[in-house]
Write an enzyme that holds these catalytic residues in place. Structure first.
Site, PDB file in Angstrom:
ATOM      1  CG  ASP A   8      29.190 105.545 -46.089  1.00  0.00           C
ATOM      2  OD1 ASP A   8      30.168 105.365 -46.798  1.00  0.00           O
ATOM      3  OD2 ASP A   8      28.325 106.648 -46.443  1.00  0.00           O
ATOM      4  CB  SER A  34      34.666 104.999 -46.339  1.00  0.00           C
ATOM      5  OG  SER A  34      34.933 106.133 -47.387  1.00  0.00           O
ATOM      6  N   GLY A  35      34.350 104.177 -49.325  1.00  0.00           N
ATOM      7  CA  GLY A  35      34.981 104.069 -50.660  1.00  0.00           C
ATOM      8  C   GLY A  35      36.268 105.014 -50.700  1.00  0.00           C
ATOM      9  CB  SER A  62      25.660 105.788 -51.618  1.00  0.00           C
ATOM     10  OG  SER A  62      25.549 107.035 -50.980  1.00  0.00           O
TER      11      SER A  62
END
Length: 271
Positions: free
Chosen positions: A9, A44-45, A216
């Protein structure tokens, strides 16, 4: 079993709180990874165009699972993108617009989009995560393949919003948290683990040969997928409970220390 893939991440994991990493150390590590045919994947977002800005020297030598799994690139080649139907995106936009205080970004293949009525401070925050961000007068008029929505709000407001969206958007989008006040709406099933699985299939590799590092809620699926799952020292408690192993926090090079352990065959990679 030998490690063949390392997935990390970015925010709260590979990057420190100043959104930086020890570039010299990592690039030296990456050369060793390359020599050993170990793939490096960023999951990743965030938007693909933002993520590649962190790795200008090697962007075509590594792979990206961007937008929480909705967009996958392998060594510079687009491998997959998710897509809401026009009807689905209209439903989502309509639901989000019901709350006049809610600011959000619609994420698409060509760009991300934000209302021209959104506060400047919100646009400034989101532009850090979406390097291609266009203001629009009407979300419903966007002409792009949409696959994610991103919201930012006070942490105290997140549980109530997530519960509400779970119900109102059931079967269309799933809310996931990524820390720092962010909530992403993702297409059900198009999470980071899905994107990683697409890469593993392409490379004919197994999750048993994979390391994943996260902090997260949106990292949960990928940590469950792989054999070597690492939670950062600063990770959410649920992520720490889920991961098999732990490393230092993001301000003390936790992710780079895991990479070093792989290179040095240190525990748990010495079995």
């Amino acid at each position: 079993m030998t490690v063949k893939v390392i997935v990390t991440d970015m925010d709260g994991t590979f990057l420190n709180d100043a959104k930086k990493y020890d570039r010299e150390r990592f690039l030296a590590q990456f050369q060793q990874l390359k020599q050993r045919n170990i793939e490096f994947v960023v999951a990743s977002g965030n938007q693909y165009y933002q993520l590649i800005s962190f790795f200008p020297e090697i962007l075509n030598d590594i792979s990206f699972v961007a937008e929480n799994g909705a967009l996958v690139f392998a060594h510079g080649e687009q491998l997959f993108h998710g897509e809401l139907t026009r009807h689905e995106s209209q439903i989502v936009i309509g639901e989000l617009l019901k709350d006049s205080h809610l600011n959000f970004v619609a994420c698409g293949l060509e760009s991300a989009y934000v209302s021209d009525k959104a506060p400047d401070e919100f646009v400034a925050l989101m532009s850090k995560h979406y390097h291609r961000l266009k203001r629009v007068a009407d979300y419903q008029e966007i002409d792009d393949k949409l696959f994610k929505f991103s919201l930012n709000l006070p942490d105290s407001d997140i549980p109530q919003l997530v519960d509400k969206l779970h119900v109102s958007l059931d079967g269309i989008m799933k809310p996931v948290t990524s820390g720092f006040g962010f909530v992403d709406l993702i297409i059900p099933g198009l999470h980071k683990a899905n994107g990683i699985s697409r890469l593993l299939k392409r490379w004919q590799l197994s999750p048993q040969e994979c390391v994943a590092i996260g902090d997260s809620g949106n990292d949960a699926e990928m940590l469950k997928l792989v054999k070597y799952s690492f939670a950062m020292g600063n990770a959410a408690e649920g992520i720490k409970a889920l991961a098999r192993y732990h490393t230092d926090d993001n301000n003390h090079d936790g992710a780079l220390n895991v990479i070093q352990a792989v290179l040095d065959n240190d525990s748990p990679f010495d079995a």
